[in-house]
Design a protein around this motif. Structure first.
Motif, PDB file in Angstrom:
ATOM      1  N   UNK A  34      81.041 102.226 -34.128  1.00 39.65           N
ATOM      2  CA  UNK A  34      81.135 100.774 -34.784  1.00 39.65           C
ATOM      3  C   UNK A  34      80.086 100.657 -36.170  1.00 39.65           C
ATOM      4  N   UNK A  35      79.140 101.103 -35.945  1.00 38.88           N
ATOM      5  CA  UNK A  35      77.924 101.074 -37.145  1.00 38.88           C
ATOM      6  C   UNK A  35      78.358 102.139 -38.078  1.00 38.88           C
ATOM      7  N   UNK A  42      85.064 106.935 -42.113  1.00 38.39           N
ATOM      8  CA  UNK A  42      86.182 106.986 -41.293  1.00 38.39           C
ATOM      9  C   UNK A  42      85.774 107.502 -39.833  1.00 38.39           C
ATOM     10  N   UNK A  43      86.036 107.059 -38.836  1.00 40.24           N
ATOM     11  CA  UNK A  43      85.758 107.357 -37.598  1.00 40.24           C
ATOM     12  C   UNK A  43      86.820 107.714 -36.712  1.00 40.24           C
ATOM     13  N   UNK A  44      86.837 109.250 -36.195  1.00 37.27           N
ATOM     14  CA  UNK A  44      87.867 109.374 -35.125  1.00 37.27           C
ATOM     15  C   UNK A  44      87.066 109.669 -33.641  1.00 37.27           C
ATOM     16  N   UNK A  60      87.046 101.133 -23.417  1.00 32.45           N
ATOM     17  CA  UNK A  60      87.851 101.973 -24.611  1.00 32.45           C
ATOM     18  C   UNK A  60      89.029 101.019 -24.857  1.00 32.45           C
ATOM     19  N   UNK A  61      89.699 100.646 -23.844  1.00 33.61           N
ATOM     20  CA  UNK A  61      90.706  99.860 -24.533  1.00 33.61           C
ATOM     21  C   UNK A  61      90.387  98.563 -25.091  1.00 33.61           C
ATOM     22  N   UNK A  62      89.310  97.900 -24.818  1.00 35.14           N
ATOM     23  CA  UNK A  62      88.884  96.598 -25.403  1.00 35.14           C
ATOM     24  C   UNK A  62      88.305  97.156 -26.896  1.00 35.14           C
ATOM     25  N   UNK A  63      87.541  98.191 -26.855  1.00 32.23           N
ATOM     26  CA  UNK A  63      87.101  98.570 -28.183  1.00 32.23           C
ATOM     27  C   UNK A  63      88.160  99.011 -29.131  1.00 32.23           C
ATOM     28  N   UNK A  67      88.559  97.362 -32.612  1.00 28.35           N
ATOM     29  CA  UNK A  67      88.324  98.220 -33.824  1.00 28.35           C
ATOM     30  C   UNK A  67      89.380  98.977 -34.239  1.00 28.35           C
ATOM     31  N   UNK A  68      90.618  98.397 -34.580  1.00 26.31           N
ATOM     32  CA  UNK A  68      91.793  98.994 -34.924  1.00 26.31           C
ATOM     33  C   UNK A  68      91.654 100.273 -36.060  1.00 26.31           C
TER      34      UNK A  68
END
Ligand code: UDP
Ligand code: UDP
Length: 467
Positions: A34-35, A42-44, A60-63, A67-68
């Motif tokens: 997130x940071x 760009x994060x995978x 993981x689901x809620x993250x 954070x779409x």
């Protein structure tokens, strides 16, 4: 080893994050993800399926729903036959299975678009990830989820050979190991599993430690002020062997702290009056020890919030609270405290003004969260790195530690003793003042020009400047 860092001009750097099993690993990786994303990367995020615990899959689901913009790369684990080094710990079994399956990611990682600037891997899978990344000419970084003090011990893992078969202070030497730049460390703080060649804990460290010397740099969820000695020793050129540069970028920020408070009971308590008791996501005390803890809490007379765990994996934790601690304790405790079974938002609790102390197993995330939120600790380390982490708490002076309480299962800690220490924790003005000072230092580290923020921003800039 290839170390090209790729980032096409004008496009944000693309980073893949690869955590290992368990919430103690997942939490700091989610926070870093997130940071990085909020700082223009760009994060995978690589997620192994299935997870060991429900807490991991729920987070993981809620993250990903909140954070779409962070891409989820699902990695189904193939069936796996565990090695002879493993006991029945499902988190360790998963860690070994992941390490063995990493090569399967080759086709998917090689054709990600845009191409990856770097992979940030968990230490527990660092060896196989850095091998794969090197084959694909992607730079590897490691995120260390434990303390810099424990990292020092891992870096000097080969030195430990001389202490093999030495349990606690009993056999050989003077009971201390001399770590360059760190000074004497009590052998009794070294997890016995790390001194046992046939234990997965030792095997995993010995497999992965060589990556510490090969990767580009090592991010760690700590900050300079709280662990300056260990960080300086690791980064000092006089210390050999010399690991990759250590970047203390912590305390990593929470991604869900803004959630509305859902703690009505806590809202009714007086400021700093409640002791919070929790042993993290994967540590269950024995039934006998739980009974002593009920005595300790009751005799201390303190108001308490206790997160009770009765088995290592949350999915197996089906026993009712009253069947574990007894109806009569719950009845008597009604006015004095609450016992919760299940996941709580620990940071939200630690941040609550009613919390005055934390009885903790000293998983590193818990220590660094208490530091960030200024809550003094009664350290009760149980396994793994937790005694070394407790040493950090003790040295910095924002907590108490009764060394004689031993490793988990070593002895039954008496309820009266627990009561005395909880009272000492809750009454100590010194600890409270020191914890507030630690909180201030942690806050400074995260400010725009703070030590941790500058290192993180510098790292991101280095990704951006390379093509
Ligand atoms: N945690 C939480 N709620 C719980 C249990 C744990 O939020 O009910 C979080 C805790 O805040 C920390 C992580 O899970 O971020 C646990 O990591 P730690 O290193 O403290 O201990 P471990 O669980 O790995 O032993
Ligand atoms: N353990 C843990 N967290 C750690 C290290 C170990 O929860 O960071 C647990 C692990 O699950 C294992 C138990 O502690 O089942 C005992 O671990 P260890 O390997 O030290 O001892 P042994 O397997 O010989 O009993």
């Amino acid at each position: 080893m290839a170390t090209t860092t790729k980032s096409e001009k004008g496009t944000p750097p693309h980073l893949a994050l690869f955590p290992c099993a368990g919430m103690g690993h997942l939490m700091p990786f989610l926070r870093l993800a997130a940071m990085l994303a909020s700082r223009g990367c760009s994060v995978t995020f690589i997620t192994v399926q299935p997870t060991v615990s429900a807490a991991e899959s729920d987070h993981l689901s809620s993250f990903f729903s909140t954070h779409p913009h962070i891409k989820r790369l699902e990695f189904p684990l193939p069936p796996y036959k565990k090695s002879k080094f493993l006991n029945n710990d499902p988190f360790f079994i998963q860690a070994e299975a992941i390490g063995n399956a990493v090569h399967l990611l080759r086709p998917v990682l090689s054709c990600l678009s845009p191409s990856l600037s770097a992979i940030v891997a968990d230490f527990s899978v660092a060896s196989s990830v850095s091998q794969l990344a090197s084959d694909l000419s992607i730079s590897t970084y490691i995120l260390i989820t434990t303390s810099a003090r424990f990292l020092s011990l891992m870096v000097y893992f080969p030195l430990l050979a001389q202490y093999k078969n030495t349990k606690n202070n009993a056999g050989g030497g003077n009971g201390y190991i001399e770590l360059p730049g760190i000074g004497p460390m009590p052998v009794s703080s070294i997890p016995p599993a790390m001194l046992d060649d046939n234990n997965f804990f030792a095997v995993s460290i010995s497999t992965n430690v060589s990556s510490i010397f090969k990767v580009k740099s090592i991010l760690i969820n700590t900050f300079n002020w709280i662990e300056s000695e260990a960080i300086e020793a690791l980064n000092s050129s006089g210390v050999a062997p010399h690991p990759a540069p250590i970047l203390p970028v912590g305390p990593l920020e929470s991604f869900d702290i803004e959630q509305a408070s859902d703690l009505p009971w806590l809202d009714e308590q007086a400021p700093e009056s409640v002791v919070f008791v929790s042993f993290g996501s994967r540590t269950a005390l024995s039934k006998d020890q739980i009974k002593e803890l009920t005595t300790g809490l009751e005799k201390s007379g303190c108001t308490f919030l206790w997160v009770l765990k009765a088995s290592k994996v949350d999915k197996d934790d089906t026993e009712k609270v009253e069947d574990i601690v007894g109806e009569s304790f719950l009845g008597r405790a009604k006015k004095k405290g609450i016992v919760i079974k299940g996941w709580v938002n620990q940071e939200q609790i630690l941040a609550h003004p009613a919390i005055g102390g934390f009885v903790s197993h000293c998983g590193w995330n818990s220590v660094i969260e208490a530091a960030r939120l200024g809550v003094p600790i009664l350290a009760w380390p149980q396994h793994g790195d937790q005694r070394i982490n407790a040493e950090v708490v003790e040295k910095v002076g924002f907590g108490l530690w009764v060394r004689e309480w031993g490793w988990t299962g070593e002895k039954l800690v008496d309820g009266n003793d627990i009561a005395d220490r909880i009272t000492e924790l809750m009454l100590s003005e010194n600890l409270r003042a020191r914890a507030k000072e630690v909180k201030e230092k942690a806050r400074h580290a995260r400010e725009t020009n703070g030590s941790s923020e500058r290192l993180l921003q510098g790292l991101i800039d280095s990704f951006k400047s390379k093509e």
